[in-house]
Design a protein around this motif. Structure first.
Motif, PDB file in Angstrom:
ATOM      1  N   TRP A  48       0.905  -1.069  -0.139  1.00 26.02           N
ATOM      2  CA  TRP A  48       0.381  -0.211  -0.112  1.00 26.02           C
ATOM      3  C   TRP A  48       0.857   1.056  -0.261  1.00 26.02           C
ATOM      4  O   TRP A  48       1.893   1.728   1.106  1.00 26.02           O
ATOM      5  CB  TRP A  48      -1.256   0.334   1.523  1.00 26.02           C
ATOM      6  N   ARG A  75      -6.115  -2.919   5.383  1.00 28.22           N
ATOM      7  CA  ARG A  75      -4.767  -3.400   4.464  1.00 28.22           C
ATOM      8  C   ARG A  75      -4.517  -4.662   5.947  1.00 28.22           C
ATOM      9  O   ARG A  75      -4.639  -4.825   7.113  1.00 28.22           O
ATOM     10  CB  ARG A  75      -3.730  -2.204   5.247  1.00 28.22           C
ATOM     11  N   GLU A  79       0.637  -6.255   5.652  1.00 24.44           N
ATOM     12  CA  GLU A  79       0.996  -5.752   4.238  1.00 24.44           C
ATOM     13  C   GLU A  79       2.365  -4.654   4.186  1.00 24.44           C
ATOM     14  O   GLU A  79       1.369  -3.634   4.997  1.00 24.44           O
ATOM     15  CB  GLU A  79       0.053  -5.520   4.255  1.00 24.44           C
ATOM     16  N   LEU A  81       3.563  -0.771   4.520  1.00 26.34           N
ATOM     17  CA  LEU A  81       2.495   0.645   4.378  1.00 26.34           C
ATOM     18  C   LEU A  81       3.736   1.410   3.957  1.00 26.34           C
ATOM     19  O   LEU A  81       4.466   1.709   4.776  1.00 26.34           O
ATOM     20  CB  LEU A  81       1.290   0.886   5.498  1.00 26.34           C
TER      21      LEU A  81
END
Length: 186
Positions: A48, A75, A79, A81
């Motif tokens: 992301w 999210r 994962e 960011l």
């Protein structure tokens, strides 16, 4: 895992701008969500990326609270960011390092603005040696006026596809990627 989905700037900052009413794909979170589901099901990395302009006092200033994923998106904790301050997701971040450490060689790219941050990330990713898939129906943009001439959002998307296709990226729709995943699962 050698593939990653890069979700660029699908953030509330854009909804907070007056130009949002002119966006060509106001429900962008839906096709992006479909790509996220496909990536997760395939065991691919989802990254992301959010655009941030600290101290600017506008909708991209994190202090105002808009620099966050669109509310429809979720999210997972594992994962990455990435916060960027440049048009592409590589220059002002450690994205390339994160991808390299995970052995990623293929990228699928989507997000907001088609011809700006998403196209620029696609081009830089290609230059860095990644095999890139650009998903135009999981992007969004606004018309652009310059010198009294306005390009519609559709014209901008078409121009972007023409500029990227077969040089910087493979072009695929969300439907095509879902069909390919279903065929691969058989």
């Amino acid at each position: 895992m050698t593939r990653a989905l890069i979700v660029i700037d699908v953030q509330e900052s854009f909804r907070a701008r007056s130009e949002w009413e002119l966006i060509n794909n106001p429900k962008i979170a839906e096709p992006v969500g479909r790509l996220v589901r496909l990536a997760r099901e395939a065991g691919d990395l989802v990254v992301w990326v959010l655009h941030s302009e600290p101290g600017s006092g506008d909708v991209f200033d994190p202090a105002l609270g808009h620099v966050r994923l669109m509310d429809e998106l979720d999210r997972h904790d594992d994962e990455p960011l990435v916060l960027k301050t440049s048009h592409n997701a590589f220059t002002s971040t450690n994205l390339q390092q994160q991808l390299t450490e995970r052995g990623i060689r293929e990228l699928t790219v989507c997000g907001i603005r088609t011809e700006q941050c998403v196209e620029t990330t696609t081009r830089v990713g290609s230059d860095l040696g990644y095999q890139v898939t650009f998903v135009p129906d999981a992007t969004a943009t606004n018309p652009i006026t310059r010198g009294g001439v306005t390009l519609s959002s559709d014209e901008i998307v078409q121009r972007t596809v023409f500029a990227l296709a077969d040089r910087f990226a493979t072009i695929a729709t969300v439907d095509e990627l879902e069909r390919a995943a279903a065929d691969a699962a058989r």
